[in-house]
Design a protein around this motif. Sequence first.
Motif, PDB file in Angstrom:
ATOM      1  N   ASP A   1       0.817  -1.214   0.000  1.00 39.21           N
ATOM      2  CA  ASP A   1       0.000   0.000   0.000  1.00 39.21           C
ATOM      3  C   ASP A   1       0.853   1.268   0.000  1.00 39.21           C
ATOM      4  OD1 ASP A   1      -2.397  -1.321  -0.064  1.00 39.21           O
ATOM      5  OD2 ASP A   1      -2.721  -1.246   2.102  1.00 39.21           O
TER       6      ASP A   1
ATOM      7  N   ASN B   1      -0.982   4.773  -1.075  1.00 37.90           N
ATOM      8  CA  ASN B   1      -1.772   4.904  -2.294  1.00 37.90           C
ATOM      9  C   ASN B   1      -3.113   5.558  -1.987  1.00 37.90           C
ATOM     10  OD1 ASN B   1       0.180   3.620  -3.953  1.00 37.90           O
ATOM     11  ND2 ASN B   1      -0.543   1.612  -3.280  1.00 37.90           N
ATOM     12  N   ASP B   2      -3.793   6.010  -3.026  1.00 41.56           N
ATOM     13  CA  ASP B   2      -4.994   6.832  -2.844  1.00 41.56           C
ATOM     14  C   ASP B   2      -6.158   6.080  -2.213  1.00 41.56           C
ATOM     15  OD1 ASP B   2      -3.676   8.971  -3.946  1.00 41.56           O
ATOM     16  OD2 ASP B   2      -4.413   8.608  -5.972  1.00 41.56           O
ATOM     17  N   ASN B   3      -6.223   4.770  -2.379  1.00 40.67           N
ATOM     18  CA  ASN B   3      -7.405   4.024  -1.925  1.00 40.67           C
ATOM     19  C   ASN B   3      -7.246   3.408  -0.540  1.00 40.67           C
ATOM     20  OD1 ASN B   3      -5.438   2.259  -2.737  1.00 40.67           O
ATOM     21  ND2 ASN B   3      -6.834   0.767  -3.670  1.00 40.67           N
TER      22      ASN B   3
ATOM     23  N   SER C   1      -9.530   8.382   4.852  1.00 36.99           N
ATOM     24  CA  SER C   1      -8.431   8.101   3.928  1.00 36.99           C
ATOM     25  C   SER C   1      -7.100   8.394   4.607  1.00 36.99           C
ATOM     26  CB  SER C   1      -8.562   8.956   2.663  1.00 36.99           C
ATOM     27  OG  SER C   1      -9.738   8.631   1.951  1.00 36.99           O
TER      28      SER C   1
ATOM     29  N   ASN D   1      -4.144  10.029   4.016  1.00 37.03           N
ATOM     30  CA  ASN D   1      -3.494  11.026   3.153  1.00 37.03           C
ATOM     31  C   ASN D   1      -2.225  11.581   3.788  1.00 37.03           C
ATOM     32  OD1 ASN D   1      -5.567  10.874   1.185  1.00 37.03           O
ATOM     33  ND2 ASN D   1      -6.868  12.204   2.436  1.00 37.03           N
TER      34      ASN D   1
END
Length: 229
Positions: free
Chosen positions: A175, A205-207, A214, A216
């Motif tokens: 990830d 990663n974004d997901n 999330s 971030n």
Amino acid sequence: MIRYVVILFFMCCFGMYGQVVGDSTAVDSRYFEDQFYIGITYNFLLNQPEGVSQRNLSYGLQAGFIRDIPLNHSRTTALGLGFGYGVYSYYSNLKAEETASGISYSILESDNDFKRNKIETHMLEVPFEVRWRNSTASEYKFWRLYAGMKFGYVFGGRSKLVPVDTGKISFYNEDIRDFQYGLTLNFGYNTFNLHAYYSLTGVFNDNVVVGNESLNTKPLRIGLIFYIL
């Protein structure tokens, strides 16, 4: 870490030029500056989800080679393009765990639940700098201001957890974002120079999520950088 730095040193020695003093009356007016670098940082994690906080000492080590490309006759303005290696550790209470459906994330609520918990990334890095300094061909002590970007490829990203009552849990975390880049600023005089790196990409990663939030998280690294001709 030492093995990678030694290999990098010998690979880059063939292309290195520096300030050279030929004798007491002549100097090399076509000198180059600050070709090798080594640095140490403290790593902050920004944009953390609620409940996630840092623990222990999140550190970073970096080393590499930069080709100095002067842009003016006095060689006080230049570009720098290089190649290096960096290892960065981020200690926090964010637990990563391998499951049958992938990697899941949770928050370790109490410090009594674990000794250490971190994400560690090993990166190949390409720094690009716009350089200003007030050096001369015979002056080794000078002010410098280098600003630019650093691009990195993560070839080894791991999650490590050391619980209080069981053995260490460690695995490669897919990830973690492969390609990361950010802004850099190096400023100082002579040997000691301040170094700052602000990532424009997240660690994950974004997901990737923890609970309903999330991940971030973005690194901010502050430390010292040392240059060698």
